[in-house]
Design an enzyme around this catalytic site. Structure first.
Site, mmCIF file in Angstrom:
data_model
loop_
_atom_site.group_PDB
_atom_site.id
_atom_site.type_symbol
_atom_site.label_atom_id
_atom_site.label_comp_id
_atom_site.label_asym_id
_atom_site.label_seq_id
_atom_site.Cartn_x
_atom_site.Cartn_y
_atom_site.Cartn_z
ATOM 1 N N VAL A 1 0.853 -1.186 0.000
ATOM 2 C CA VAL A 1 0.000 0.000 0.000
ATOM 3 C C VAL A 1 0.888 1.234 0.000
ATOM 4 O O VAL A 1 1.610 1.491 0.963
ATOM 5 C CB VAL A 1 -0.941 0.024 1.226
ATOM 6 C CG1 VAL A 1 -1.742 1.321 1.242
ATOM 7 C CG2 VAL A 1 -1.861 -1.186 1.221
ATOM 8 N N ASP B 1 0.484 -6.753 -9.411
ATOM 9 C CA ASP B 1 0.406 -5.317 -9.117
ATOM 10 C C ASP B 1 -1.036 -4.940 -8.773
ATOM 11 O O ASP B 1 -1.966 -5.352 -9.458
ATOM 12 C CB ASP B 1 0.880 -4.526 -10.343
ATOM 13 C CG ASP B 1 1.324 -3.113 -9.990
ATOM 14 O OD1 ASP B 1 0.801 -2.566 -9.002
ATOM 15 O OD2 ASP B 1 2.183 -2.576 -10.707
ATOM 16 N N LYS C 1 -10.022 6.779 -16.820
ATOM 17 C CA LYS C 1 -11.419 7.200 -16.706
ATOM 18 C C LYS C 1 -11.533 8.720 -16.846
ATOM 19 O O LYS C 1 -12.485 9.225 -17.444
ATOM 20 C CB LYS C 1 -12.005 6.753 -15.367
ATOM 21 C CG LYS C 1 -13.452 7.180 -15.182
ATOM 22 C CD LYS C 1 -14.077 6.571 -13.939
ATOM 23 C CE LYS C 1 -15.536 6.991 -13.805
ATOM 24 N NZ LYS C 1 -16.221 6.320 -12.679
ATOM 25 N N TYR D 1 -5.098 -7.212 -45.511
ATOM 26 C CA TYR D 1 -6.476 -7.711 -45.473
ATOM 27 C C TYR D 1 -6.466 -9.141 -44.955
ATOM 28 O O TYR D 1 -5.411 -9.702 -44.655
ATOM 29 C CB TYR D 1 -7.150 -7.618 -46.846
ATOM 30 C CG TYR D 1 -6.394 -8.267 -47.998
ATOM 31 C CD1 TYR D 1 -6.434 -9.641 -48.208
ATOM 32 C CD2 TYR D 1 -5.664 -7.487 -48.888
ATOM 33 C CE1 TYR D 1 -5.746 -10.218 -49.263
ATOM 34 C CE2 TYR D 1 -4.981 -8.065 -49.946
ATOM 35 C CZ TYR D 1 -5.024 -9.428 -50.132
ATOM 36 O OH TYR D 1 -4.363 -10.011 -51.167
ATOM 37 N N HIS E 1 -2.657 -23.978 -48.721
ATOM 38 C CA HIS E 1 -3.970 -23.749 -48.119
ATOM 39 C C HIS E 1 -4.145 -24.547 -46.822
ATOM 40 O O HIS E 1 -5.158 -25.205 -46.610
ATOM 41 C CB HIS E 1 -5.080 -24.062 -49.108
ATOM 42 C CG HIS E 1 -5.066 -23.187 -50.320
ATOM 43 N ND1 HIS E 1 -5.112 -21.807 -50.249
ATOM 44 C CD2 HIS E 1 -4.993 -23.489 -51.639
ATOM 45 C CE1 HIS E 1 -5.075 -21.297 -51.467
ATOM 46 N NE2 HIS E 1 -4.992 -22.290 -52.335
#
Length: 528
Positions: free
Chosen positions: A72, A132, A144, A221, A280
């Site tokens: 903390v 963490d 935020k 693509y 393929h």
């Protein structure tokens, strides 16, 4: 009331707390030169201070000491209030002033190295201590409130933030983009922790399955030009396309990557020098020999038509002899653990050919998870890491396979694992001589594989089909005797299949009638 968002903002106070300190000292020096106050913690503060840059410890700023061995230190109102307080609301500003909470305009946090700790095989408690808590909390708070705060979660983001600050302040567009990246980072971090915990708990498929990826590269693509695509890695460092270094050649496409993965996973199945040619996503030629050059010749013989424009995988360091042969036909991608300088020089003459070097081979027997999207969700399964050994086989016919037949049977069944169902593989002398893939019934796969062996023999100027005297592998049981009878007619002398059909007795009787040896594996290898 609509929220008014600030646009271009300077940084007056920044909190820097990073495990990866790449570029952080230079960035701190720049911020101070811009007039910002630097708050920091632990090793980051020490590094900044050692460079002669003024820095204030977070505990001094908050008036609350680090406790519980550092667990903390930032989980306090003075930090999160400074991040979450809205600068456009008078009430928020008044509360911040009343509680002596100073605004924090920028947070640079990259998290404890949990993923790296797990990857190096650390003990359970070490992994726990590398979860963490304060870092993700600060990241989420800053993200935020992106209208007023810029959040940095990766070292490479430092430079783009610096560029904007040099021009007067961070833009709303940048702050929004970094906020999205921040939530993606904490989501991926939690995914890593959740996945690790599930493994520790022996919970293969937990109630909530989280999946995360890291963008490796954007692709022009997808399978077709009207589809968008990108390549993501999962952070596992499994050798293959995710670890590959592209030495040369054109940009890789979605189909290139998909086919290259199929080829490399297949070639990793074999211990001796081996070559796999894929088209393929299906092998069209596989061989094991004394050298890669010889393996190439024998793999190419199986289906030279399909090999044109294919993907080639090797399980050894590529040498010049093999490179010369591979480069003699049009090849899209060559992938191998490595290549010597002479081989690289050969491939360099083919400017469009893509050469990928992975640094190693994947372990086919290692566990793993595969995920496939479906409408409204996705399917998850463990990787097909099953391997059949000779001791696990059950001879079910009157004649047992010879030693050479047994070697070829095990080889063919290993190839069969990488051929799309329904799969039939003819093999002789540790090389495929006919492959039938992806048909709706097994007898058609048998016929196609036999036909391909005839076509390949004609192309090579031989007077008899390649499948004559071969063995045949089926990825699943023969539901009727017709598929086996087709193989016998093609010249196969021995069969390997899982067994388990209601008509096994009929199939065994047909094998005995044709003089074939047949073994059951008890394991199938569907691949869809």
């Amino acid at each position: 009331m609509p929220r008014r968002m600030s646009q271009t903002l300077p940084v007056r106070r920044a909190l820097l707390s990073v495990s990866d300190k790449t570029g952080i000292v230079e960035f701190a020096r720049f911020l101070v030169a811009q007039g910002a106050e630097i708050l920091s913690t632990g090793g980051t503060a020490s590094a900044i201070r050692a460079a002669g840059i003024p820095v204030k410890d977070v505990s001094e700023h908050t008036g609350f000491p680090e406790i519980l061995d550092g667990r903390v230190k930032t989980l306090v109102p003075q930090v999160h209030g400074g991040l979450l307080g809205r600068r456009d609301l008078a009430d928020h500003l008044a509360q911040m002033e009343a509680h002596a909470i100073a605004p924090i305009d920028l947070v640079a946090v990259n998290l404890y190295p949990f993923e790296a700790t797990v990857a190096k095989g650390a003990e359970f408690e070490d992994c726990i201590e590398n979860i963490d808590i304060g870092g993700p909390a600060m990241i989420r708070s800053a993200a935020k409130n992106f209208a007023s705060v810029v959040v940095i979660t990766e070292p490479e983001q430092l430079s783009e933030v610096r560029v904007e600050l040099e021009d007067g302040g961070t833009t709303l567009a940048l702050r929004r983009r970094l906020a999205q990246a921040a939530y993606a980072r904490t989501a991926a971090y939690d995914t890593a922790i959740s996945t690790w915990f599930a493994g520790e708990n022996k919970d293969v498929f937990p109630q909530r399955l989280a999946v995360a990826g890291i963008l490796r590269q954007g692709l022009r693509y997808g399978e077709n030009p009207h589809q968008q695509a990108a390549f993501y890695t999962d952070g596992s460092n499994r050798p293959g396309i995710a670890t590959a270094r592209q030495v040369q050649g054109k940009e890789l496409s979605y189909n290139n990557l998909n086919d290259t993965d199929a080829a490399f996973e297949c070639v990793a199945e074999f211990d001796e020098p081996s070559i796999v040619i894929v088209k393929h996503a299906n092998p069209c030629g596989v061989a094991t020999a004394a050298s890669l050059a010889e393996a190439w010749d024998r793999a190419l013989l199986c289906d030279p038509v399909s090999a044109f424009g294919g993907i080639v995988a090797a399980n050894r360091v590529l040498d010049a002899a093999a490179a010369e042969k591979i480069a003699a036909i049009f090849t899209e991608v060559v992938v191998a653990p490595d290549a010597d300088d002479a081989a690289k020089a050969v491939f360099a003459r083919k400017k469009s050919l893509r050469l990928l070097l992975t640094g190693g081979l994947p372990d086919p027997a290692a566990p793993g998870r595969l995920v496939k999207s479906v409408a409204g969700g996705f399917l998850a399964q463990s990787r097909d890491n099953g391997r059949v050994t000779e001791g696990a086989l059950r001879v079910v016919t009157q004649r047992a396979p010879s030693a050479q037949e047994m070697r070829d049977l095990l080889f063919a069944f290993r190839v069969c694992k990488h051929v799309k169902s329904n799969a039939i593989v003819y093999a002789k002398d540790l090389a495929t001589v006919g492959i039938g893939a992806g048909q709706m019934n097994r007898v058609e796969s048998s016929r196609i594989a036999a036909w391909k062996s005839e076509a390949a023999a004609k192309a090579a100027g031989l007077d008899q089909p390649l499948a004559l005297g071969s063995v045949v592998a089926s990825d699943a049981f023969f539901p009727f005797a017709d598929g086996l009878e087709t193989a016998a007619a093609a010249g196969a002398t021995a069969v390997i299949q899982p067994g388990g059909s209601m008509r096994d007795a009929e199939v065994i009787a047909a094998a005995d009638k044709a003089g074939l040896a047949m073994v059951f594996t008890g394991m199938r290898h569907f691949r869809h």
